[in-house]
Write an enzyme that holds these catalytic residues in place. Structure first.
Site, PDB file in Angstrom:
ATOM      1  N   ASP A  22     -71.841  52.316  13.851  1.00  0.00           N
ATOM      2  CA  ASP A  22     -71.334  52.488  12.482  1.00  0.00           C
ATOM      3  C   ASP A  22     -69.838  52.748  12.609  1.00  0.00           C
ATOM      4  O   ASP A  22     -69.328  52.980  13.714  1.00  0.00           O
ATOM      5  CB  ASP A  22     -72.028  53.684  11.797  1.00  0.00           C
ATOM      6  CG  ASP A  22     -71.511  53.922  10.387  1.00  0.00           C
ATOM      7  OD1 ASP A  22     -71.267  52.933   9.667  1.00  0.00           O
ATOM      8  OD2 ASP A  22     -71.299  55.096   9.996  1.00  0.00           O
ATOM      9  N   SER A  23     -69.153  52.766  11.472  1.00  0.00           N
ATOM     10  CA  SER A  23     -67.726  53.066  11.500  1.00  0.00           C
ATOM     11  C   SER A  23     -67.470  54.525  11.869  1.00  0.00           C
ATOM     12  O   SER A  23     -66.378  54.866  12.298  1.00  0.00           O
ATOM     13  CB  SER A  23     -67.128  52.792  10.122  1.00  0.00           C
ATOM     14  OG  SER A  23     -67.790  53.600   9.160  1.00  0.00           O
ATOM     15  N   TYR A  54     -64.463  51.432   7.118  1.00  0.00           N
ATOM     16  CA  TYR A  54     -64.531  49.971   7.122  1.00  0.00           C
ATOM     17  C   TYR A  54     -64.558  49.431   5.685  1.00  0.00           C
ATOM     18  O   TYR A  54     -64.195  48.293   5.436  1.00  0.00           O
ATOM     19  CB  TYR A  54     -65.819  49.497   7.808  1.00  0.00           C
ATOM     20  CG  TYR A  54     -65.822  49.542   9.314  1.00  0.00           C
ATOM     21  CD1 TYR A  54     -64.828  50.181  10.047  1.00  0.00           C
ATOM     22  CD2 TYR A  54     -66.859  48.924  10.014  1.00  0.00           C
ATOM     23  CE1 TYR A  54     -64.874  50.213  11.433  1.00  0.00           C
ATOM     24  CE2 TYR A  54     -66.907  48.939  11.402  1.00  0.00           C
ATOM     25  CZ  TYR A  54     -65.911  49.589  12.106  1.00  0.00           C
ATOM     26  OH  TYR A  54     -65.962  49.614  13.475  1.00  0.00           O
ATOM     27  N   GLY A  55     -65.052  50.268   4.795  1.00  0.00           N
ATOM     28  CA  GLY A  55     -65.355  49.808   3.436  1.00  0.00           C
ATOM     29  C   GLY A  55     -64.175  49.380   2.594  1.00  0.00           C
ATOM     30  O   GLY A  55     -64.352  48.801   1.518  1.00  0.00           O
ATOM     31  N   CYS A  85     -74.550  50.219   9.515  1.00  0.00           N
ATOM     32  CA  CYS A  85     -73.407  50.251   8.606  1.00  0.00           C
ATOM     33  C   CYS A  85     -73.649  49.147   7.572  1.00  0.00           C
ATOM     34  O   CYS A  85     -73.817  47.983   7.947  1.00  0.00           O
ATOM     35  CB  CYS A  85     -72.144  49.990   9.412  1.00  0.00           C
ATOM     36  SG  CYS A  85     -70.670  49.787   8.407  1.00  0.00           S
ATOM     37  N   ASN A  86     -73.700  49.538   6.333  1.00  0.00           N
ATOM     38  CA  ASN A  86     -73.932  48.539   5.274  1.00  0.00           C
ATOM     39  C   ASN A  86     -72.770  47.561   5.182  1.00  0.00           C
ATOM     40  O   ASN A  86     -72.958  46.380   4.914  1.00  0.00           O
ATOM     41  CB  ASN A  86     -74.091  49.232   3.916  1.00  0.00           C
ATOM     42  CG  ASN A  86     -75.406  49.951   3.781  1.00  0.00           C
ATOM     43  OD1 ASN A  86     -76.334  49.455   3.159  1.00  0.00           O
ATOM     44  ND2 ASN A  86     -75.519  51.129   4.378  1.00  0.00           N
ATOM     45  N   THR A  87     -71.566  48.072   5.414  1.00  0.00           N
ATOM     46  CA  THR A  87     -70.377  47.224   5.293  1.00  0.00           C
ATOM     47  C   THR A  87     -70.406  46.136   6.367  1.00  0.00           C
ATOM     48  O   THR A  87     -70.207  44.952   6.074  1.00  0.00           O
ATOM     49  CB  THR A  87     -69.112  48.113   5.421  1.00  0.00           C
ATOM     50  OG1 THR A  87     -69.248  49.219   4.525  1.00  0.00           O
ATOM     51  CG2 THR A  87     -67.863  47.351   5.101  1.00  0.00           C
ATOM     52  N   GLU A 166     -66.805  62.285   6.247  1.00  0.00           N
ATOM     53  CA  GLU A 166     -66.197  62.335   7.596  1.00  0.00           C
ATOM     54  C   GLU A 166     -65.500  63.674   7.822  1.00  0.00           C
ATOM     55  O   GLU A 166     -65.335  64.123   8.947  1.00  0.00           O
ATOM     56  CB  GLU A 166     -65.196  61.182   7.784  1.00  0.00           C
ATOM     57  CG  GLU A 166     -65.825  59.819   7.975  1.00  0.00           C
ATOM     58  CD  GLU A 166     -66.498  59.609   9.341  1.00  0.00           C
ATOM     59  OE1 GLU A 166     -65.999  60.139  10.340  1.00  0.00           O
ATOM     60  OE2 GLU A 166     -67.535  58.920   9.376  1.00  0.00           O
ATOM     61  N   CYS A 221     -74.882  52.926   1.714  1.00  0.00           N
ATOM     62  CA  CYS A 221     -73.907  53.294   2.744  1.00  0.00           C
ATOM     63  C   CYS A 221     -74.590  54.359   3.575  1.00  0.00           C
ATOM     64  O   CYS A 221     -75.166  55.309   3.020  1.00  0.00           O
ATOM     65  CB  CYS A 221     -72.631  53.855   2.111  1.00  0.00           C
ATOM     66  SG  CYS A 221     -71.485  54.544   3.328  1.00  0.00           S
ATOM     67  N   THR A 222     -74.543  54.204   4.889  1.00  0.00           N
ATOM     68  CA  THR A 222     -75.302  55.131   5.743  1.00  0.00           C
ATOM     69  C   THR A 222     -74.689  56.534   5.781  1.00  0.00           C
ATOM     70  O   THR A 222     -75.311  57.462   6.287  1.00  0.00           O
ATOM     71  CB  THR A 222     -75.439  54.579   7.175  1.00  0.00           C
ATOM     72  OG1 THR A 222     -74.121  54.227   7.645  1.00  0.00           O
ATOM     73  CG2 THR A 222     -76.339  53.364   7.207  1.00  0.00           C
ATOM     74  N   HIS A 223     -73.495  56.690   5.242  1.00  0.00           N
ATOM     75  CA  HIS A 223     -72.935  58.036   5.135  1.00  0.00           C
ATOM     76  C   HIS A 223     -73.650  58.845   4.031  1.00  0.00           C
ATOM     77  O   HIS A 223     -73.729  60.066   4.110  1.00  0.00           O
ATOM     78  CB  HIS A 223     -71.445  57.987   4.780  1.00  0.00           C
ATOM     79  CG  HIS A 223     -70.535  57.696   5.933  1.00  0.00           C
ATOM     80  ND1 HIS A 223     -70.489  56.481   6.567  1.00  0.00           N
ATOM     81  CD2 HIS A 223     -69.617  58.489   6.562  1.00  0.00           C
ATOM     82  CE1 HIS A 223     -69.572  56.525   7.530  1.00  0.00           C
ATOM     83  NE2 HIS A 223     -69.042  57.739   7.543  1.00  0.00           N
TER      84      HIS A 223
END
Ligand code: DGL
Length: 308
Positions: A22-23, A54-55, A85-87, A166, A221-223
């Site tokens: 992921d980012s 990344y988004g 990561c969805n992006t 983050e 979004c995985t966040h």
């Protein structure tokens, strides 16, 4: 799902790790779910924390970063790749599947889209994600192409969530449970009263979805599972949240089982190893990933992944 010409595997590579990237910290939610349902699997994770988010990047940049991350993970002889990561899943999945050829690749869009279709009763589905994921229109296309009944898909980009998460601004329940973990080293990560700010931002982003009366909200979004409690509170009890991390973990299980690649332990007391690599500041990542997973994460190393 990817059609693969898998060679006769016969448990040979079953001990090899699952590679996940992921980012940043978001994919840790996917690691957590995979580790919960597949505790004997070894996992190598890469969080590209030097280049997050990344988004807000272009399609070309997202694809380039995704290829570099995958090349890094390939050094560990991974048996399966999870694009957590969805992006990246929105733009790079076809390229990565082609690149990996005989190694299965699981993205996060399809599992979440299928679950949303199963859960909606009024056929009005909300999707939140990064600007790039929403711009790609991938959830709408996937949901509409898989649905038998007509669906309304309302998508909203939420660019502020990733930087806040983050920073460790996540649901307080994670921090309270895990705060003791490393606070001495990083005392600037105090439990501050950030929840009101998250609630305020979420109320602003989600208001249109509430007005449109969606009964399912896809966390695209995985966040976002890190702030699930607040999102649920803002949407109200009538709305079901679809966590793509949970759904992806089920897909990983199905894929490993289908290709006879599950790691069956000799000793049930020995769990799979979790190794984390990041492209910046391992200390901060250690703390927040420990909060999210609910146990102390020790193995976090800084690496360089870009082609220089
Ligand atoms: N966690 C990521 C996703 O699912 C990326 C967020 C970002 O880097 O902007 O899209």
């Amino acid at each position: 799902m990817q059609e693969l010409k898998i060679m006769s595997l016969k448990n040979k590579i079953n001990k090899n790790p699952i590679g996940i990237f992921d980012s940043g910290i978001g994919g840790v939610n996917v690691v957590k779910e995979i580790h919960r349902i597949l505790p004997y699997e070894n996992i190598v994770y890469l969080g590209d924390t030097a280049r997050v988010p990344y988004g807000t990047k272009s399609k070309e940049t997202i694809i380039r970063y995704s290829i570099e991350n995958t090349n890094f993970l390939l050094k560990f002889k991974i048996k399966l790749l999870v694009v957590a990561c969805n992006t990246s899943s929105s733009y790079a999945l076809p390229v990565l599947k082609k690149m990996l050829n005989t190694i299965p690749v699981v993205g996060v869009i399809l599992p979440g889209a299928i679950k949303a279709i199963q859960e909606t009763k009024n056929n009005r589905i909300g999707v939140i994600g990064t600007p790039a994921t929403i711009k790609s229109g991938i959830y709408k296309k996937t949901i509409i192409s898989l649905s038998k009944k007509k669906k309304s898909v309302i998508s909203v980009a939420c660019p502020l969530f990733v930087p806040l998460i983050e920073e460790g601004w996540i649901d307080r329940l994670y921090q309270e449970k895990g705060y003791h973990i490393q606070h001495k080293k990083l005392d600037y990560y105090r439990i501050i009263n950030h929840e009101n700010i998250l609630r305020y931002v979420a109320t602003e982003y989600l208001s249109v979805l509430k007005q449109k009366n969606v009964d399912v909200l896809v966390l695209g979004c995985t966040h976002y599972p890190a702030i699930k409690t607040i999102l649920k509170e803002v949407m109200g009890p009538q709305v079901t949240l679809v966590d793509s991390a949970e759904e992806t973990a089920k897909f990983v299980y199905e894929t490993l089982k289908r290709y006879n690649m599950l790691n069956i332990p000799h000793n049930k007391n020995v769990l799979g190893k979790l190794k984390f690599y990041v492209t910046d500041d391992p200390q901060k990542f250690k703390l927040i990933s420990s909060w999210l997973i609910g146990k102390k994460i020790n193995f976090v190393k800084k690496v360089v992944v870009e082609n220089v």
